[in-house]
Design a protein around this motif. Structure first.
Motif, PDB file in Angstrom:
ATOM      1  N   ALA A 115      97.527  35.045  16.463  1.00 15.53           N
ATOM      2  CA  ALA A 115      97.650  34.132  17.606  1.00 15.53           C
ATOM      3  C   ALA A 115      98.778  33.121  17.385  1.00 15.53           C
ATOM      4  O   ALA A 115      99.149  32.839  16.259  1.00 15.53           O
ATOM      5  N   THR A 116      99.270  32.591  18.485  1.00 15.86           N
ATOM      6  CA  THR A 116     100.449  31.709  18.416  1.00 15.86           C
ATOM      7  C   THR A 116     100.189  30.459  17.579  1.00 15.86           C
ATOM      8  O   THR A 116      99.088  29.915  17.591  1.00 15.86           O
ATOM      9  N   PRO A 117     101.215  29.947  16.885  1.00 16.01           N
ATOM     10  CA  PRO A 117     101.029  28.719  16.108  1.00 16.01           C
ATOM     11  C   PRO A 117     100.732  27.539  17.041  1.00 16.01           C
ATOM     12  O   PRO A 117     101.123  27.549  18.203  1.00 16.01           O
ATOM     13  N   ILE A 118     100.064  26.586  16.484  1.00 16.82           N
ATOM     14  CA  ILE A 118      99.566  25.508  17.343  1.00 16.82           C
ATOM     15  C   ILE A 118     100.304  24.195  17.089  1.00 16.82           C
ATOM     16  O   ILE A 118     100.460  23.765  15.964  1.00 16.82           O
ATOM     17  N   ASP A 119     100.755  23.584  18.187  1.00 20.88           N
ATOM     18  CA  ASP A 119     101.365  22.256  18.092  1.00 20.88           C
ATOM     19  C   ASP A 119     100.218  21.251  18.248  1.00 20.88           C
ATOM     20  O   ASP A 119      99.564  21.207  19.282  1.00 20.88           O
ATOM     21  N   SER A 120      99.980  20.464  17.185  1.00 15.84           N
ATOM     22  CA  SER A 120      98.737  19.687  17.198  1.00 15.84           C
ATOM     23  C   SER A 120      98.837  18.353  17.953  1.00 15.84           C
ATOM     24  O   SER A 120      97.844  17.646  18.073  1.00 15.84           O
ATOM     25  N   SER A 121     100.035  18.024  18.477  1.00 13.71           N
ATOM     26  CA  SER A 121     100.075  16.787  19.263  1.00 13.71           C
ATOM     27  C   SER A 121      99.313  17.075  20.567  1.00 13.71           C
ATOM     28  O   SER A 121      99.256  18.220  21.025  1.00 13.71           O
ATOM     29  N   ASN A 122      98.713  16.053  21.128  1.00 11.93           N
ATOM     30  CA  ASN A 122      97.979  16.237  22.379  1.00 11.93           C
ATOM     31  C   ASN A 122      96.678  17.031  22.211  1.00 11.93           C
ATOM     32  O   ASN A 122      96.168  17.599  23.165  1.00 11.93           O
ATOM     33  N   ILE A 123      96.215  17.135  20.944  1.00 12.74           N
ATOM     34  CA  ILE A 123      94.955  17.858  20.726  1.00 12.74           C
ATOM     35  C   ILE A 123      93.954  16.907  20.076  1.00 12.74           C
ATOM     36  O   ILE A 123      94.241  16.303  19.035  1.00 12.74           O
ATOM     37  N   ASN A 124      92.812  16.781  20.691  1.00 14.08           N
ATOM     38  CA  ASN A 124      91.741  15.963  20.125  1.00 14.08           C
ATOM     39  C   ASN A 124      91.309  16.584  18.788  1.00 14.08           C
ATOM     40  O   ASN A 124      91.075  17.788  18.707  1.00 14.08           O
ATOM     41  N   SER A 125      91.237  15.741  17.751  1.00  7.82           N
ATOM     42  CA  SER A 125      91.023  16.297  16.403  1.00  7.82           C
ATOM     43  C   SER A 125      89.647  16.974  16.273  1.00  7.82           C
ATOM     44  O   SER A 125      89.495  17.964  15.557  1.00  7.82           O
ATOM     45  N   TYR A 126      88.653  16.450  16.978  1.00  5.11           N
ATOM     46  CA  TYR A 126      87.325  17.069  16.891  1.00  5.11           C
ATOM     47  C   TYR A 126      87.347  18.467  17.546  1.00  5.11           C
ATOM     48  O   TYR A 126      86.782  19.425  17.027  1.00  5.11           O
TER      49      TYR A 126
END
Ligand SMILES: C[S@@+](CC[C@H](N)C(=O)[O-])C[C@H]1O[C@@H](n2cnc3c(N)ncnc32)[C@H](O)[C@@H]1O
Length: 582
Positions: free
Chosen positions: A411-422
């Motif tokens: 699956a595609t790599p994930i850009d973690s900005s804009n993602i709730n950590s929980y």
């Protein structure tokens, strides 16, 4: 959540008569929301709530003047909850009681953040890319939207002009970009700021509240419609632990929760939401459990309707499961699904596919799937018990599991900005455990194949064995087949092709080695169809195109024979084909 809100909820509950034993303390944690802890060791702690605090279908029936027989009362109950939560400027009066005020402390204490992926933003959803859950979100969402649309267009109490935007979105949902959907609907659900109480954003919020905290009504009312749901303030503050042994029972209309056994001082008092995997927990409740023994991977197999009909009619041992065979939320509407109930099952119940759940804790969970793949691999003459079909079923199932695993791995790599950590954490645990279950299932199939190979070695013939035990084939017979060829070097594409050539030569020269006479016998007794397949024509053209000493019919017979009497191993890089003795 402020401590004042929790305190107000508990005081309200006490004033209405809710019985919470001394020693139980409700508190708040960022990860789990409100939870209940035993401040001292407690034996069989019990919480009792009176009927007047239960939010049940009688409220929307009175509030919206519905008939008892109105369809989808659970849907009306969701609308009712949305009304008492969001219809700030109009009181909701039922039996002369202002119910929005009555339940205000409860409504104020409902979670400020819901974590179901149904309302995640597009970056968050990417964390679920190529997983079952990621792939099913749109359909789940569309179903809730449909339910809302049917409800609000079924009655004239709603001013459709006021939800025109939602209706327009509903009608164009399939072509809509996710970002736009998020801005126009989901964000309002996430922030709990719907434009009006019967908007879709409000209904979706209510749906998520019910999915994560409803109970079945039948516990307190045996005569209620099947699947009727209720909200149980205070009891619904208990979090989930699948190890927790609990009882739910009625006492003069009161709903009682009781924990069986002793809870040590400082331990959390849990409810038990049932044996649910992380997919169901994340999608319905917005959390996951690490080391969840109930975790499973769903495999949906789409089959043509005539194949399903044939299985239902002729293979009673091959029980096709329906979703109702597995755990569901307390309130999924079983009546709406004709596939439920053994007697009613027919091919159309599986038009969407047959869903199997595999679980590493349950050694048997692969068995029904393997039986189905064996069935799909067998020839008309074979039964589910035939060794060859069984071997081929293993290969196809293994390919299916590996391709599912590769999808998740790649699956595609994930850009973690804009993602709730929980949410990121939940998606990560869910994915890891899906991969783990798939890997363990493939490993289990490999072990099964290895055992079957060793237990049946005298019934199996590979090219390697032939090369070792039949020197005449390579030394004289095979070269003689191609005697008219130039010096050009012949390339054999696969062990499958070599086996076809071996069968052709041996049948022609009547020289099957004593050890492999069984192949000759099986070959003679195998029929071949009048129709010559394209594969046979291609094979003939590839190996005998330049010479005229090989009859196309003979090639076709050998190809059909090898096809129906062998399987090709998924494991070996060369795709080793193995002939099987009947
Ligand atoms: C019935 S409510 C339980 C009370 C909830 N904690 C609250 O604040 O209202 C269910 C919700 O509690 C949370 N929850 C329940 N069990 C959990 C667990 N074992 N781990 C993390 N969160 C849990 C989830 O957010 C879930 O949607």
């Amino acid at each position: 959540m402020s401590p004042e809100i929790l305190e107000a909820l508990l005081q309200w509950a006490a004033s209405i008569g809710v019985v919470v034993p001394e020693g139980l303390k409700f508190t708040y944690s960022d990860l789990k929301g409100i939870l209940c802890v035993c401040e001292k060791e407690m034996d069989e702690p019990k919480i009792k709530i009176p009927p007047k605090i239960i939010i049940s279908r009688s409220l929307p029936i009175k509030c919206f003047k519905l008939h008892e027989s109105t369809g989808n009362i659970n849907g009306w109950l969701k609308l009712f909850l949305a009304k008492i939560k969001f219809d700030e400027y109009n009181d909701t009066i039922v039996d002369n009681v202002c119910v929005n005020k009555k339940f205000k402390p409860y409504l104020d204490a409902l979670p400020l953040q819901l974590n179901s992926p149904l309302i995640w933003n597009s970056s968050e959803l990417e964390c679920l890319a190529s997983t079952n859950l990621g792939n099913s979100i749109h359909e789940k969402f569309a179903n809730i939207f449909k339910e809302w649309f049917e409800l609000i267009t079924s009655s004239d109490i709603f001013d459709l002009e006021k939800v025109a935007d939602d209706i327009q979105i509903y009608r164009t949902l399939d072509g809509m970009a996710y970002e736009a959907l998020y801005e126009r609907i989901l964000k309002k659900t996430e922030l709990q700021t719907p434009t009006i109480w019967y908007s879709f954003s409000a209904f979706l919020w209510s749906q998520l509240i019910f999915t994560s905290r409803a109970f079945p009504e039948y516990v307190v009312n045996g005569k209620c419609p099947e699947n009727s749901i209720v909200l149980l303030p205070i009891i619904d503050l208990l979090n989930h632990d699948y190890r927790s042994k609990v009882k739910w029972y009625p006492e003069n209309g009161w709903f009682c929760y009781e924990k069986m056994g002793t809870v040590a001082q400082g331990q959390e008092l849990f409810n038990n939401y049932g044996g649910k995997g992380n997919e169901e927990l994340l999608s319905g409740y917005g959390f996951v459990l690490e080391d969840n023994i109930f975790d499973s991977v769903a495999l949906k197999i789409k089959l043509p309707l005539d194949v399903i009909s044939a299985i239902l009619e002729k293979e009673p041992l091959l029980k096709l499961p329906t979703l109702s065979d597995y755990t569901t939320f307390a309130f999924e509407d079983k009546n709406s699904n004709p596939q439920d109930g053994e007697a009613a099952r027919d091919a159309t119940d599986y038009a969407d596919g047959v869903t199997y759940f595999i679980n590493t804790q349950n050694e048997q969970s692969l068995e029904p799937l393997l039986n189905l793949f064996t069935y799909l691999s067998k020839t008309e003459e074979e039964t589910l018990h035939d060794l060859r079909a069984r071997f081929e079923g293993i290969q196809i199932l293994r390919n299916a599991l590996e391709s599912k695993l590769n999808n998740i791995l790649g699956a595609t790599p994930i850009d973690s900005s804009n993602i709730n950590s929980y949410r990121y954490y939940c998606a990560d645990i869910y994915r890891k455990s899906q991969k783990q279950i798939l890997k363990e299932s493939v490993a289990r199939l490999k072990r099964l194949e290895k055992t079957m190979l060793s237990e049946n070695k005298n019934r199996l013939l590979t090219m390697n064995k032939i090369l070792k035990n039949d020197p005449a084939f390579t030394e004289t017979e095979l070269p003689s087949l191609f005697s008219s060829e130039d010096d050009e070097e012949l390339v054999f594409e696969s062990t499958y092709d070599l086996l076809v050539l071996w069968v052709l030569v041996k049948a022609r020269c009547q020289s099957f080695p004593t050890k492999y006479q069984w192949v000759g016998q099986q070959y003679i007794s195998s029929g071949n169809t009048a129709y010559i397949s394209d594969d046979s024509k291609a094979f003939h053209a590839q190996y005998f195109g330049k010479q005229d000493n090989m009859d196309l019919k003979q090639v076709d017979h050998a190809i059909q024979f090898v096809g129906a009497n062998s399987f090709t191993r998924a494991s070996s890089t060369s795709g080793d084909t193995v002939l099987v003795r009947k």
